[in-house]
Enzyme design. Structure first.
Site, PDB file in Angstrom:
ATOM      1  N   SER A  18       0.832  -1.207   0.000  1.00 30.88           N
ATOM      2  CA  SER A  18       0.000   0.000   0.000  1.00 30.88           C
ATOM      3  C   SER A  18       0.863   1.253   0.000  1.00 30.88           C
ATOM      4  O   SER A  18       1.999   1.266   0.475  1.00 30.88           O
ATOM      5  CB  SER A  18      -0.915   0.025   1.222  1.00 30.88           C
ATOM      6  OG  SER A  18      -1.713  -1.132   1.275  1.00 30.88           O
TER       7      SER A  18
HETATM    8  N1  SAH Z   1      -1.143  -3.895   3.639  1.00 28.60           N
HETATM    9  C1  SAH Z   1      -0.504  -4.667   2.611  1.00 28.60           C
HETATM   10  C2  SAH Z   1      -1.417  -4.683   1.410  1.00 28.60           C
HETATM   11  C3  SAH Z   1      -1.259  -5.873   0.590  1.00 28.60           C
HETATM   12  S1  SAH Z   1      -2.373  -5.999  -0.759  1.00 28.60           S
HETATM   13  C4  SAH Z   1       0.835  -4.056   2.280  1.00 28.60           C
HETATM   14  O1  SAH Z   1       0.985  -2.857   2.463  1.00 28.60           O
HETATM   15  O2  SAH Z   1       1.725  -4.755   1.816  1.00 28.60           O
HETATM   16  C5  SAH Z   1      -3.675  -6.959  -0.057  1.00 28.60           C
HETATM   17  C6  SAH Z   1      -3.318  -8.331   0.420  1.00 28.60           C
HETATM   18  O3  SAH Z   1      -4.544  -8.966   0.814  1.00 28.60           O
HETATM   19  C7  SAH Z   1      -2.692  -9.237  -0.619  1.00 28.60           C
HETATM   20  O4  SAH Z   1      -1.485  -9.740  -0.137  1.00 28.60           O
HETATM   21  C8  SAH Z   1      -3.726 -10.354  -0.815  1.00 28.60           C
HETATM   22  O5  SAH Z   1      -3.163 -11.625  -1.062  1.00 28.60           O
HETATM   23  C9  SAH Z   1      -4.448 -10.329   0.519  1.00 28.60           C
HETATM   24  N2  SAH Z   1      -5.788 -10.921   0.510  1.00 28.60           N
HETATM   25  C10 SAH Z   1      -6.756 -10.808  -0.429  1.00 28.60           C
HETATM   26  N3  SAH Z   1      -7.856 -11.502  -0.078  1.00 28.60           N
HETATM   27  C11 SAH Z   1      -7.577 -12.069   1.128  1.00 28.60           C
HETATM   28  C12 SAH Z   1      -8.298 -12.912   2.015  1.00 28.60           C
HETATM   29  N4  SAH Z   1      -9.545 -13.320   1.766  1.00 28.60           N
HETATM   30  N5  SAH Z   1      -7.694 -13.306   3.163  1.00 28.60           N
HETATM   31  C13 SAH Z   1      -6.428 -12.921   3.463  1.00 28.60           C
HETATM   32  N6  SAH Z   1      -5.693 -12.121   2.665  1.00 28.60           N
HETATM   33  C14 SAH Z   1      -6.254 -11.689   1.509  1.00 28.60           C
END
Ligand code: SAH
Length: 222
Positions: A70
């Protein structure tokens, strides 16, 4: 506190991160603890080396598996919204991704429970948090749409992938007096919502900024 070995070298220099914090302030982030956590956290270790020179730009960046770390502004904004009502003791994070948001939360709340559906990302995030000596975090490889019932109820829930509707399980695992920050909507149109649980069956929802997150997907990936 983040270990000093990460301070003062090259692109991780204090000055580079001070500039990021100045920009966040200009964009309206005002919680000093949140700003300090972003200043003290080396974002470049959450990004593959090929892109790490861009770590202190205020933008989201790819982390593999079609996912992104993010944007610092959005991490700061969501964290500020989560903490506005006062300190949080046990926070559930859905979507560990790179672990950057997890590292920020770990410095500001009692305990973080972070779930991720892609095993590879989760493992890398776990190592990064160890490297930073942030020990108040538990990780789990699971579909976060189900929450983490054994560890709840949570006085904070932070969701960093967007469902089309707020999952019932997450509402149920929010403690009375708890706050959830969550992007809601489809790929084209998402809004950030803050949901407070006022009583057993009373929730208050605020609709805030337009945002763009990857979708919350069902199931897990090995
Ligand atoms: N806050 C993180 C954002 C990552 S993007 C950062 O700054 O790095 C969002 C993440 O949510 C991804 O890694 C994706 O795999 C995860 N995600 C999507 N659906 C999900 C679910 N149902 N359960 C757990 N993780 C999930």
């Amino acid at each position: 506190m983040i270990d000093v070995q990460f301070q003062g070298i090259g692109m991780t220099s204090r000055r580079t991160r001070d500039r990021l914090v100045t920009r966040l302030r200009e964009q309206g982030i005002s919680n000093e603890k949140v700003l300090a956590a972003l200043r003290d956290t080396p974002r470049h270790i959450f990004i593959d080396e090929a892109l790490s020179h861009r770590a202190y730009e205020d933008s989201s960046l790819p982390i593999g598996f079609n996912q992104t770390i993010s944007q610092p502004y959005i991490v700061a904004r969501m964290t500020e919204l989560l903490l506005e009502d006062g300190p949080r003791e046990n926070v559930l994070e859905i979507g560990t991704g790179s672990g950057y948001q997890t590292a920020i939360l770990a410095q500001l709340v009692g305990q973080v429970f972070s779930v991720e559906r892609i095993r590879n990302l989760q493992e890398k995030a776990r190592k990064r948090l160890q490297q930073l000596k942030l020990r108040n975090v538990m990780f789990r490889h699971t579909d976060g749409g189900m929450g983490w019932p054994d560890k709840g109820p949570f006085d904070g829930i932070m969701v960093t992938a967007a469902p089309e509707q707020v999952p019932e399980e997450l509402l149920a695992q929010l403690a009375i007096g708890g706050v959830m920050v969550i992007p809601v909507g489809d790929g084209g149109h998402q809004v950030l919502q803050r949901i407070r649980r006022l009583s057993e069956d009373e929730y208050q929802t605020e609709t805030l900024d337009p945002v763009r997150f990857v979708p919350l997907l069902p199931g897990t990936v090995r």
